[in-house]
Motif scaffolding. Structure first.
Motif, short mmCIF file in Angstrom:
data_model
loop_
_atom_site.label_atom_id
_atom_site.label_comp_id
_atom_site.label_asym_id
_atom_site.label_seq_id
_atom_site.Cartn_x
_atom_site.Cartn_y
_atom_site.Cartn_z
N ALA A 75 0.84 -1.19 0.00
CA ALA A 75 0.00 0.00 0.00
C ALA A 75 0.88 1.24 0.00
CB ALA A 75 -0.93 0.01 1.21
N TYR A 76 0.24 2.38 -0.27
CA TYR A 76 0.90 3.69 -0.21
C TYR A 76 0.09 4.59 0.71
CZ TYR A 76 3.53 2.17 -4.31
OH TYR A 76 4.33 1.47 -5.16
N VAL A 77 0.79 5.34 1.56
CA VAL A 77 0.14 6.25 2.50
C VAL A 77 0.60 7.67 2.19
CG1 VAL A 77 -0.08 6.91 4.92
CG2 VAL A 77 -0.02 4.48 4.28
N VAL A 78 -0.36 8.58 2.09
CA VAL A 78 -0.07 9.99 1.84
C VAL A 78 -0.30 10.77 3.12
CG1 VAL A 78 -0.70 12.04 0.51
CG2 VAL A 78 -0.69 9.79 -0.59
N THR A 79 0.67 11.58 3.50
CA THR A 79 0.55 12.43 4.69
C THR A 79 0.61 13.89 4.26
OG1 THR A 79 2.96 12.44 5.08
CG2 THR A 79 1.68 10.68 6.11
N VAL A 80 -0.15 14.72 4.97
CA VAL A 80 -0.17 16.17 4.74
C VAL A 80 0.11 16.84 6.07
CG1 VAL A 80 -1.55 18.14 4.02
CG2 VAL A 80 -1.83 15.95 2.85
N LYS A 101 -3.33 11.36 5.49
CA LYS A 101 -4.46 11.96 4.79
C LYS A 101 -5.25 10.95 3.97
CE LYS A 101 -6.62 15.75 3.30
NZ LYS A 101 -7.29 16.74 4.15
N GLN A 102 -4.53 10.03 3.30
CA GLN A 102 -5.18 9.09 2.41
C GLN A 102 -4.31 7.85 2.25
OE1 GLN A 102 -8.15 7.99 1.33
NE2 GLN A 102 -8.57 9.96 0.31
N VAL A 141 4.48 7.49 1.23
CA VAL A 141 5.28 6.46 1.89
C VAL A 141 4.81 5.09 1.38
CG1 VAL A 141 5.90 5.43 4.11
CG2 VAL A 141 5.61 7.90 3.93
N ALA A 142 5.77 4.20 1.09
CA ALA A 142 5.45 2.83 0.70
C ALA A 142 5.41 1.94 1.94
CB ALA A 142 6.48 2.31 -0.29
#
Length: 234
Positions: free
Chosen positions: A132-137, A142-143, A166-167
């Protein structure tokens, strides 16, 4: 004949020696005609063909070009067949991937932009096993996106923020690949439209006033001319 018989014996011996020395043959054996630098000792008893023939190992043959073919796989495109599956089905060669029991390498964030309704980010996958991939703000999650995705929307970002992707896999997570996002004034087109509409309305009102005044002046002039004409006839 009598004179030859009377010759002394030593003189005869000397004549024979001189005649033998004059007709003596060369004692050196004749050399065979061979190219210079090519000497073979045929008299040697140890000579054999095995001493001069060097066998060629099959491993010394040059490799055939085009044996390996790189898989048609891009780390930045989404919805692709996994490279391992391509290699298994076609025999192509994949880039080196880290093992599933190792934390993945960091992806590469390509862009963070506003598409008119939300902020959209795009990235390229690492050569690692990813689930998965995680997006942070601004340091907060965030998503979250699937392993085959390479882009996604994260909604609206109102302030200047650091956006990272992030992976993740079962062994851990990678470092973040980040960009600074600076939001633009999304209400500017609306403001420009309102200002333009107000100016257009003001222009129409001004034209209407000018037409009304022009008609009024013409009516006044017409009434004055009629009054003057009536006064002259009296």
């Amino acid at each position: 004949m009598a004179a030859s018989r009377d010759l002394p014996f030593p003189l005869v011996i000397v004549c024979l020696v001189l005649i033998r020395g004059y007709y003596s043959l060369p004692t050196e054996p004749m050399r065979s005609l061979r190219p210079r630098g090519f000497e073979i000792d045929f008299a040697s008893k140890d000579y054999s063909y095995e001493d001069t023939v060097t066998p060629i190992s099959p491993n010394t043959a040059p490799p055939v070009e085009g044996t390996f073919k790189r898989c048609d796989y891009s780390a930045c495109h989404e919805g692709q067949i996994p490279c391992a599956q391509l290699a298994k089905s076609t025999g192509c060669s994949c880039p080196g991937f880290t093992s599933h029991n190792e934390a993945p390498e960091a992806p590469t964030l390509k862009s963070v932009s506003w598409n008119g309704s939300e902020v959209v980010i795009r990235w390229c996958a690492p050569y690692s096993h990813v689930t998965a991939y995680v997006v942070t703000v601004g340091g907060e999650e965030k998503q979250k996106f699937g392993k085959n995705q390479r882009s996604g929307g994260v909604g609206d970002i109102e302030h200047i923020s650091k956006v990272c992707v992030v992976a993740v896999n079962d062994a851990g997570h990678s470092g973040g690949s980040c960009m600074m996002y600076q939001p633009t004034d999304n209400s500017l087109p609306l403001k420009a439209g309102l200002i333009g509409g107000a100016l257009g309305l003001l222009l129409l009102l001004l034209l209407a006033v000018l037409l009304w005044r022009h008609k009024r002046q013409r009516k006044q002039q017409a009434s004055i001319s009629m009054h003057d004409t009536a006064a002259g006839t009296q």
